[in-house]
Design an enzyme around this catalytic site. Structure first.
Site, PDB file in Angstrom:
ATOM      1  N   LEU A   1     128.201 -82.803  33.467  1.00 49.90           N
ATOM      2  CA  LEU A   1     128.126 -81.624  34.331  1.00 49.90           C
ATOM      3  C   LEU A   1     126.892 -81.670  35.227  1.00 49.90           C
ATOM      4  CD1 LEU A   1     129.093 -78.781  35.198  1.00 49.90           C
ATOM      5  CD2 LEU A   1     127.783 -77.861  33.255  1.00 49.90           C
TER       6      LEU A   1
ATOM      7  N   GLU B   1     121.313 -77.362  27.742  1.00 50.20           N
ATOM      8  CA  GLU B   1     122.427 -76.422  27.528  1.00 50.20           C
ATOM      9  C   GLU B   1     122.008 -74.979  27.827  1.00 50.20           C
ATOM     10  OE1 GLU B   1     125.266 -76.928  24.452  1.00 50.20           O
ATOM     11  OE2 GLU B   1     124.805 -79.059  24.193  1.00 50.20           O
TER      12      GLU B   1
END
Length: 401
Positions: free
Chosen positions: A143, A382
């Protein structure tokens, strides 16, 4: 296979709705105890060498597959353990007590990669990739990019559909965990930039495909054995059947899976804190100054008590978020709280452990310095701590509107 089947035995003890958060089912307790022993026996002797060489021992990765730790929630028909989400969280926690690098390798596999396939892939994709992810092949989640960290949906990697229905991907990714060893990559690319983030689509890419390259591993402060690499896509052709889920829904999948992933990082940070605490406690009895064990001084006792409180509070936050997720309840706020607080606790307790060891704690002869280095990443990946606070604040305000 025998080891994986053993995990799938039904729990003899179910939890009542009033059970304490840290009371485990038989299945969960079995995971916790077995992984604790595995971590000490198999990973423990390799920790320093892997850290110094910045390399994950291939035998460690294979042993995790052999013991069913890389497909905890994957259904038995695909070779997985078919266990609970909390079982996966317990695995991550226990591994982090010994080595956070191995823990995050397992965490990304279970909470991000496997679950993206389980939740959103069609049967064809599941049949093709879940057996590999459960038994042989490491996965990676692509990502982040140089210009899209916290602002994840500003990604610039592009996908174009060809006349025959396949896709061509161009662009690059940065900070990709497990990339050094993974064979299966989930890649977020924008198929229609005119739609903004609603053009983002998730593609399954395999190592070795023409035009796809995994770059040099980053030389990091902590979790050094965990590979973190850039990815480059130069006209990479992806078969049309390798779209995961629906076109344009990649942003939705990423948001939802990262909410779960944050519980996994909370578990990793909890494991670091507990590992650092466990390593130093015997030393507080062994080391004597002024004619008594340093653990008998009241100031040290108060510090120990505070660390124990912090660890217990972090554990309850992590387990509560996991239980809420398993119950089908909203858990976004709780996941953010668990990650935020556990990352604070990991850094605090690891730092305090170095001080309890004294001068020797500042050397590599003791494990405290590695726990301290490993803890720092918890506030970054994250979702940074500031992003977690922003998420929590929005959801708290919403409760009062």
């Amino acid at each position: 296979p025998a080891a994986r089947r053993a995990w799938a035995r039904p729990a003899a003890r179910a939890l009542s709705s009033h059970s304490p958060l840290n009371v485990l089912t038989d299945e969960e307790a079995m995971f916790k105890d077995t992984v604790a022993k595995f971590a000490q026996d198999v990973i423990g002797p390799r920790v320093r060498d892997m850290d110094e060489k910045m390399t994950m021992d291939k035998e460690v990765i294979q042993a995790m597959f052999d013991n069913g730790l890389m497909g905890v929630e994957i259904d038995e028909k695909y070779g997985g353990a078919n266990a609970s989400f909390l079982s996966a969280i317990l695995v991550i926690e226990e591994l982090a007590k010994v080595d956070a690098s191995v823990s995050v390798c397992c965490d990304v596999q279970n909470t991000l990669v496997n679950n993206l396939f389980r939740f959103y892939a069609n049967d064809h994709i599941k049949d093709k990739y879940l057996p590999r992810l459960a038994t042989t092949d490491l996965g990676s989640f692509g990502l982040s990019e140089a210009g899209s960290g916290s602002d994840a949906f500003a990604l610039q990697t592009r996908a174009e559909q060809t006349a025959d229905g396949d896709f061509i991907i161009n662009g690059s990714k940065l900070w990709i965990t497990n990339a050094g060893e993974a064979n299966i990559f989930l890649v977020m690319a924008n198929l229609d930039p005119s739609k903004g983030y609603k053009g983002i689509t998730c593609f399954v890419v395999e190592r070795g495909w023409e035009g796809f390259e995994v770059g040099k591993k980053e030389d990091k402060l902590g979790i050094r054995a965990s590979s973190t690499c850039p990815l480059t896509f130069d006209n990479v052709r992806v078969p049309k059947e390798n779209v995961l889920g629906e076109i344009g829904k990649g942003y939705k999948y990423a948001i939802e899976i990262l909410n779960e992933g944050r519980i996994g990082i909370g578990a990793q940070m909890l494991g670091i804190a507990q590992g650092a605490f466990d390593s130093v406690m015997p030393y507080l009895r062994e080391r004597k100054q002024f004619g008594q064990a340093i653990g008998d001084f009241q100031a040290v006792q108060h510090q120990v008590a505070q660390a124990a409180i912090d660890i217990e509070a972090a554990r309850l936050l992590v387990y509560n978020a996991a239980r809420k997720k398993m119950a089908g309840e909203s858990f976004v706020k709780e996941a953010a709280m668990a990650k935020f607080y556990a990352s604070q606790v990991a850094e605090r307790v690891a730092s305090q452990s170095i001080e309890w060891y004294g001068g020797v704690g500042f050397t590599k002869d003791m494990p405290a310095e590695k726990f301290y280095r490993d803890a720092k990443i918890g506030k970054i990946y994250e979702g940074t701590s500031n992003i977690q606070l922003q998420t929590i604040a929005k959801l708290v305000q919403k409760e009062y509107n």
